[in-house]
Design an enzyme around this catalytic site. Structure first.
Site, mmCIF file in Angstrom:
data_model
loop_
_atom_site.group_PDB
_atom_site.id
_atom_site.type_symbol
_atom_site.label_atom_id
_atom_site.label_comp_id
_atom_site.label_asym_id
_atom_site.label_seq_id
_atom_site.Cartn_x
_atom_site.Cartn_y
_atom_site.Cartn_z
ATOM 1 C CE1 TYR A 70 86.583 90.995 1.069
ATOM 2 C CE2 TYR A 70 85.005 92.250 2.366
ATOM 3 C CZ TYR A 70 85.290 91.443 1.295
ATOM 4 O OH TYR A 70 84.289 91.064 0.437
ATOM 5 C CG ASP B 296 87.109 99.830 3.825
ATOM 6 O OD1 ASP B 296 85.997 100.139 4.295
ATOM 7 O OD2 ASP B 296 87.324 98.782 3.201
ATOM 8 C CE LYS C 71 80.291 94.864 6.372
ATOM 9 N NZ LYS C 71 81.680 94.612 6.123
#
Ligand SMILES: *Cc1c(COP(=O)(O)O)cnc(C)c1O
Length: 431
Positions: free
Chosen positions: A146, A241, A269
């Site tokens: 993702y 990522d 995050k």
């Protein structure tokens, strides 16, 4: 025992009338597990409190940011002090530079960084930069990984290797999907085929160094180094990522943990300490292509927002000082090992997976090393487990494809509680 969730029920009924699915992000609607999503009123340390007054031990932590737990004193102090000075200036602040320097000290591959407002913006911008730097179009991504919701990533593998890719969401143009090659993670032969057939057209290879949105699946030994080699052989830009893994697996993220260097790194995050932040960065020659140093356009009204920068800076400084990574990992291992033993005793087949403080409990007897294996796990058992935990005051992500996160606020006594509650839940599943 739980009190009723009547206020959550009333709020959810109102929410679905005005917001698609009643939520601002799909997983929050609890579709994979059924049942009512509790509406949260406040949080403290390892706990969430819902609007009906129920307390939950939080294993979601906002899907990753709260590695120090909710309302860590250093983070709250930093945000409070920032609030006194103003919330957005449309100008650069001293602490953006401090955060950029701190990120550079943790990630030697990031000589320069651009702050954005989300992980999605970071990955989307990194791909644009890679395409600009190489003058090429194609990107490689891996099935089940993702990277946020930008069009180039909402692509499903076609039947043939790296061909006939389809948008995985309506609204994504087929032409965009056609420029994304989707490979099975861990498949060395597929990398070789791409090198042979598309090597000279490849702009970027983007990867979650630890798959954390399929449940948690560690990378096969040597595979990340193989991606580095593919990028070097083809001239493509290797994008890690690290939106989940950055500052979570180690202070220097997956790159420190696995010893593989990326060309561009996406962060999010943890670096926002619970406020909206993303970042992408890499070597100076690449990053100086970004406007206004270079021609690749990318901008943001609230990018580098002072509240978010302060929350991130405070979080990273605590992490740098305390280096809690080994302790976090030990605690997660203890939790998952304990649950595994309880599941065995209850006759419930499970397979735990973990890297650092990211983990999963898959309901299957088989090892989970592939996308297909993760998708073949028992979702009915997962939903029952989720419900049994929720009813006993443990908030697990409402999907088997979301990771279990721990924070430094999940001290040993809290872990003991989660262990005991999970043991009870697993006994219930075995009956
Ligand atoms: C969460 C996540 C994103 C997207 O970040 P947002 O801030 O939700 O846009 C991208 N990549 C990975 C690996 C993620 O886990």
């Amino acid at each position: 025992m739980m009190r009723s969730r009547s206020r959550s029920a009333a709020l959810f009924a109102a929410a679905v009338k005005r917001m698609p699915g009643g939520v601002s992000s799909p997983v929050r609607a609890f579709q994979a597990v059924g049942g009512l999503p509790p509406f949260i009123d406040r949080a403290e340390g390892p706990y969430l409190y819902d609007v009906d007054g129920n307390r939950y031990i939080d294993l979601v932590l906002a899907y990753g940011p709260h590695i120090l737990g909710h309302r860590h004193p250093a983070v709250i102090a930093a945000i409070t002090a920032a609030l006194e000075r103003g919330t957005a200036f449309g100008a650069t602040t001293a602490d953006e530079v401090a955060l950029a320097e701190l990120i550079q000290s943790a990630f030697p591959s990031i000589e320069m960084v651009r702050f954005v407002c989300s992980g999605t913006e970071a990955t989307m911008s990194a791909v644009r930069l890679a395409r600009a730097a190489t003058g090429r179009r194609l990107i490689v991504k891996f099935e089940g990984h993702y990277h946020g919701h930008a069009d180039p990533f909402l692509v499903a593998a076609g039947s043939g290797l790296a061909t006939a890719n389809q948008p995985s969401s309506p609204g994504v143009p087929p032409g965009t999907a056609a420029d994304t090659l989707v490979l099975p993670p861990g498949d060395y032969a597929a990398l070789e085929t791409v090198r042979r057939e598309h090597g000279s057209e490849l702009a970027a290879i983007i990867v979650e160094p630890v798959a954390a949105n399929l449940g948690v699946i560690p990378p096969p030994a040597g595979w990340l180094a193989q991606l580095r080699a593919l990028a070097d052989a083809t001239g493509a830009v290797l994008i890690f990522d690290e939106v989940v893994t950055g500052f979570r697996l180690a202070f220097g993220g997956a790159q420190e943990r696995f010893g593989v260097r990326a060309d561009l790194t996406c962060l999010g995050k943890v670096i926002g300490g619970g406020l909206p932040v993303g970042a992408y960065g890499g070597a100076r020659d690449l990053m100086e292509l970004v406007a206004p140093a270079g021609p690749v356009y990318q901008a943001g009204t609230l990018a580098g927002n002072p509240l978010a920068i302060q929350a991130g800076l405070a979080t990273l400084r605590v992490l740098q000082e305390t280096q809690p990574y080994a302790v976090l990992e030990q605690r997660l291992t203890r939790l998952l090992t304990g649950w595994q033993a309880a599941a065995r005793a209850a006759g419930v087949p499970v397979t735990p997976t973990a890297v650092g403080s990211l983990g999963s409990l898959f309901f299957t007897a088989e090892p989970v090393t592939t996308v297909a294996a993760a998708r073949a796990t028992d979702r009915v058992q997962f939903a029952r487990f989720h419900r049994a935990l929720l009813d006993r005051g443990v908030f697990l992500a409402p999907s088997p494809f979301e990771a279990i996160f721990l924070s430094t606020a999940h001290e040993d006594a809290v872990i003991d509680q989660v262990l005991a509650i999970g043991e009870e839940a697993l006994q219930e599943l075995g009956r």
